[in-house]
Design a protein around this motif. Structure first.
Motif, PDB file in Angstrom:
ATOM      1  N   ASP A  20      -1.445 -29.484 -11.371  1.00  0.00           N
ATOM      2  CA  ASP A  20      -2.330 -29.509 -10.211  1.00  0.00           C
ATOM      3  C   ASP A  20      -1.702 -28.931  -8.973  1.00  0.00           C
ATOM      4  O   ASP A  20      -1.036 -29.587  -8.361  1.00  0.00           O
ATOM      5  N   LEU A  21      -2.238 -27.805  -8.819  1.00  0.00           N
ATOM      6  CA  LEU A  21      -1.338 -27.236  -7.381  1.00  0.00           C
ATOM      7  C   LEU A  21      -2.205 -27.449  -6.142  1.00  0.00           C
ATOM      8  O   LEU A  21      -3.616 -27.518  -6.156  1.00  0.00           O
ATOM      9  N   LYS A  22      -1.441 -27.885  -5.227  1.00  0.00           N
ATOM     10  CA  LYS A  22      -1.942 -28.394  -3.883  1.00  0.00           C
ATOM     11  C   LYS A  22      -2.083 -27.078  -3.087  1.00  0.00           C
ATOM     12  O   LYS A  22      -1.280 -26.341  -3.195  1.00  0.00           O
ATOM     13  N   GLU A  23      -3.107 -27.087  -1.906  1.00  0.00           N
ATOM     14  CA  GLU A  23      -3.058 -26.192  -1.170  1.00  0.00           C
ATOM     15  C   GLU A  23      -1.909 -25.912  -0.230  1.00  0.00           C
ATOM     16  O   GLU A  23      -1.216 -27.021   0.109  1.00  0.00           O
ATOM     17  N   GLY A  24      -1.342 -24.913  -0.018  1.00  0.00           N
ATOM     18  CA  GLY A  24      -0.035 -24.633   0.798  1.00  0.00           C
ATOM     19  C   GLY A  24       1.209 -24.663  -0.186  1.00  0.00           C
ATOM     20  O   GLY A  24       2.343 -24.436   0.543  1.00  0.00           O
ATOM     21  N   GLN A  25       1.039 -25.010  -1.472  1.00  0.00           N
ATOM     22  CA  GLN A  25       2.262 -24.903  -2.301  1.00  0.00           C
ATOM     23  C   GLN A  25       2.534 -23.561  -2.520  1.00  0.00           C
ATOM     24  O   GLN A  25       1.880 -22.523  -2.847  1.00  0.00           O
ATOM     25  N   VAL A  26       3.884 -23.065  -2.646  1.00  0.00           N
ATOM     26  CA  VAL A  26       4.258 -21.719  -2.789  1.00  0.00           C
ATOM     27  C   VAL A  26       4.642 -21.782  -4.310  1.00  0.00           C
ATOM     28  O   VAL A  26       5.582 -22.518  -4.675  1.00  0.00           O
ATOM     29  N   VAL A  27       4.201 -20.833  -5.178  1.00  0.00           N
ATOM     30  CA  VAL A  27       4.718 -20.451  -6.442  1.00  0.00           C
ATOM     31  C   VAL A  27       5.637 -19.287  -6.456  1.00  0.00           C
ATOM     32  O   VAL A  27       5.551 -18.464  -5.896  1.00  0.00           O
ATOM     33  N   ALA A  28       6.686 -19.621  -7.112  1.00  0.00           N
ATOM     34  CA  ALA A  28       7.940 -18.712  -7.245  1.00  0.00           C
ATOM     35  C   ALA A  28       8.468 -18.844  -8.791  1.00  0.00           C
ATOM     36  O   ALA A  28       7.886 -19.711  -9.528  1.00  0.00           O
ATOM     37  N   SER A  29       9.322 -17.702  -9.080  1.00  0.00           N
ATOM     38  CA  SER A  29       9.750 -17.713 -10.587  1.00  0.00           C
ATOM     39  C   SER A  29      11.223 -17.442 -10.726  1.00  0.00           C
ATOM     40  O   SER A  29      11.851 -16.631  -9.680  1.00  0.00           O
ATOM     41  N   LEU A  30      11.697 -17.692 -11.774  1.00  0.00           N
ATOM     42  CA  LEU A  30      13.273 -17.500 -11.815  1.00  0.00           C
ATOM     43  C   LEU A  30      13.317 -16.956 -13.512  1.00  0.00           C
ATOM     44  O   LEU A  30      12.878 -17.755 -14.272  1.00  0.00           O
ATOM     45  N   ASP A  31      14.040 -15.939 -13.618  1.00  0.00           N
ATOM     46  CA  ASP A  31      14.494 -15.931 -15.015  1.00  0.00           C
ATOM     47  C   ASP A  31      15.552 -16.701 -15.731  1.00  0.00           C
ATOM     48  O   ASP A  31      16.251 -16.881 -15.195  1.00  0.00           O
ATOM     49  N   ILE A  32      15.333 -16.800 -17.171  1.00  0.00           N
ATOM     50  CA  ILE A  32      16.151 -17.612 -17.773  1.00  0.00           C
ATOM     51  C   ILE A  32      16.469 -16.707 -19.239  1.00  0.00           C
ATOM     52  O   ILE A  32      15.893 -16.939 -20.271  1.00  0.00           O
ATOM     53  N   PRO A  33      17.270 -16.008 -19.043  1.00  0.00           N
ATOM     54  CA  PRO A  33      17.686 -14.817 -19.901  1.00  0.00           C
ATOM     55  C   PRO A  33      18.063 -15.359 -21.405  1.00  0.00           C
ATOM     56  O   PRO A  33      17.553 -14.827 -22.536  1.00  0.00           O
ATOM     57  N   ASP A  82      16.822 -24.662  -2.943  1.00  0.00           N
ATOM     58  CA  ASP A  82      17.637 -23.475  -3.414  1.00  0.00           C
ATOM     59  C   ASP A  82      17.204 -23.246  -4.600  1.00  0.00           C
ATOM     60  O   ASP A  82      16.641 -22.094  -4.967  1.00  0.00           O
ATOM     61  N   THR A  83      17.198 -24.122  -5.694  1.00  0.00           N
ATOM     62  CA  THR A  83      16.588 -23.875  -7.209  1.00  0.00           C
ATOM     63  C   THR A  83      16.274 -25.199  -7.606  1.00  0.00           C
ATOM     64  O   THR A  83      16.625 -26.260  -7.343  1.00  0.00           O
ATOM     65  N   PRO A  84      15.105 -25.083  -8.613  1.00  0.00           N
ATOM     66  CA  PRO A  84      14.768 -26.522  -8.881  1.00  0.00           C
ATOM     67  C   PRO A  84      15.655 -27.067 -10.068  1.00  0.00           C
ATOM     68  O   PRO A  84      16.645 -26.395 -10.620  1.00  0.00           O
ATOM     69  N   GLU A  85      15.740 -28.366 -10.337  1.00  0.00           N
ATOM     70  CA  GLU A  85      16.664 -29.057 -10.969  1.00  0.00           C
ATOM     71  C   GLU A  85      16.666 -28.616 -12.343  1.00  0.00           C
ATOM     72  O   GLU A  85      17.629 -28.506 -12.967  1.00  0.00           O
ATOM     73  N   ILE A  86      15.419 -28.491 -12.961  1.00  0.00           N
ATOM     74  CA  ILE A  86      15.192 -27.965 -14.182  1.00  0.00           C
ATOM     75  C   ILE A  86      15.914 -26.549 -14.541  1.00  0.00           C
ATOM     76  O   ILE A  86      16.506 -26.205 -15.802  1.00  0.00           O
ATOM     77  N   TYR A  87      16.051 -25.522 -13.416  1.00  0.00           N
ATOM     78  CA  TYR A  87      16.682 -24.467 -13.574  1.00  0.00           C
ATOM     79  C   TYR A  87      18.132 -24.614 -13.701  1.00  0.00           C
ATOM     80  O   TYR A  87      18.682 -24.077 -14.719  1.00  0.00           O
ATOM     81  N   LYS A  88      18.512 -25.567 -12.959  1.00  0.00           N
ATOM     82  CA  LYS A  88      20.139 -25.904 -12.910  1.00  0.00           C
ATOM     83  C   LYS A  88      20.471 -26.323 -14.630  1.00  0.00           C
ATOM     84  O   LYS A  88      21.427 -25.975 -15.110  1.00  0.00           O
ATOM     85  N   ILE A  89      19.494 -27.268 -14.959  1.00  0.00           N
ATOM     86  CA  ILE A  89      19.762 -27.801 -16.449  1.00  0.00           C
ATOM     87  C   ILE A  89      19.777 -26.593 -17.249  1.00  0.00           C
ATOM     88  O   ILE A  89      20.498 -26.645 -18.364  1.00  0.00           O
ATOM     89  N   LEU A  90      18.685 -25.874 -17.386  1.00  0.00           N
ATOM     90  CA  LEU A  90      18.492 -24.694 -18.254  1.00  0.00           C
ATOM     91  C   LEU A  90      19.797 -23.778 -18.388  1.00  0.00           C
ATOM     92  O   LEU A  90      20.215 -23.323 -19.147  1.00  0.00           O
ATOM     93  N   MET A  91      20.267 -23.671 -16.971  1.00  0.00           N
ATOM     94  CA  MET A  91      21.587 -22.825 -16.748  1.00  0.00           C
ATOM     95  C   MET A  91      22.759 -23.398 -17.542  1.00  0.00           C
ATOM     96  O   MET A  91      23.663 -22.547 -17.956  1.00  0.00           O
ATOM     97  N   GLN A  92      22.765 -24.740 -17.476  1.00  0.00           N
ATOM     98  CA  GLN A  92      24.043 -25.182 -18.052  1.00  0.00           C
ATOM     99  C   GLN A  92      24.006 -25.979 -19.502  1.00  0.00           C
ATOM    100  O   GLN A  92      24.841 -26.126 -20.101  1.00  0.00           O
ATOM    101  N   LEU A  93      22.806 -25.746 -19.970  1.00  0.00           N
ATOM    102  CA  LEU A  93      22.344 -26.150 -21.210  1.00  0.00           C
ATOM    103  C   LEU A  93      23.347 -25.687 -22.299  1.00  0.00           C
ATOM    104  O   LEU A  93      23.832 -26.383 -23.335  1.00  0.00           O
TER     105      LEU A  93
END
Length: 151
Positions: A24-37, A54-65
């Motif tokens: 459920d997106l709220k009004e005013g929320q910005v949607v962005a994307s990052l590649d996980i090659p 800067d970057t979402p925590e899940i992105y940091k996890i996926l980069m270090q996994l």
């Protein structure tokens, strides 16, 4: 809130719609994307329009996994009252999710629920952490896992 979209299905013009299908997106929320090659995926996430993340925590996890030492890769972090968890077997991503977790018992519940649903045995697995664990939490995990590693 976030979702992963396979790279070959991702269309930047419809990123907001892709995320809206699962959250459920709220009004005013910005949607962005990052590649996980390494997993041939794109992370689509939302943040408040006035916040600078800067970057979402899940992105940091996926980069270090991929840096987890075992074939069954389990990487967690706890930021504020939320558990972030990613699980992979070899180069195949099996799970990337976050859960509300106000205490460590709840953290463990979601970890074991996820492992059970993927039919992974913690006794033969190493669990890795991105964020700090206090000694009591670490010892609690050692009762169930082969090893506990801080990345």
């Amino acid at each position: 809130m976030f979702t992963l979209v396979p790279s070959h299905f991702f269309d930047p013009a419809s990123a907001r719609e892709a995320l809206a299908e699962v959250a459920d997106l709220k009004e005013g929320q910005v949607v962005a994307s990052l590649d996980i090659p390494q997993y041939d995926a794109v992370l689509v996430y939302a943040q408040d329009g006035d916040s600078v993340v800067d970057t979402p925590e899940i992105y940091k996890i996926l980069m270090q996994l991929p840096g987890c030492p075992e074939y069954n890769k389990i990487l967690c972090s706890r930021v504020e009252d939320r558990l972030y968890l990613a699980i992979a077997q070899g180069k195949s991503l099996l799970l990337a999710n976050s859960f509300p977790a106000g205490d460590f018992t709840t953290v463990q519940y979601y970890i074991f629920l996820s492992l059970t649903s993927l039919q992974l045995n913690p006794e033969f697995s190493t669990i890795c952490w991105r964020t700090a664990l206090d000694p009591v939490e670490e010892m609690s995990l050692y009762r169930y896992f082969k090893s506990v590693v801080r990345l």
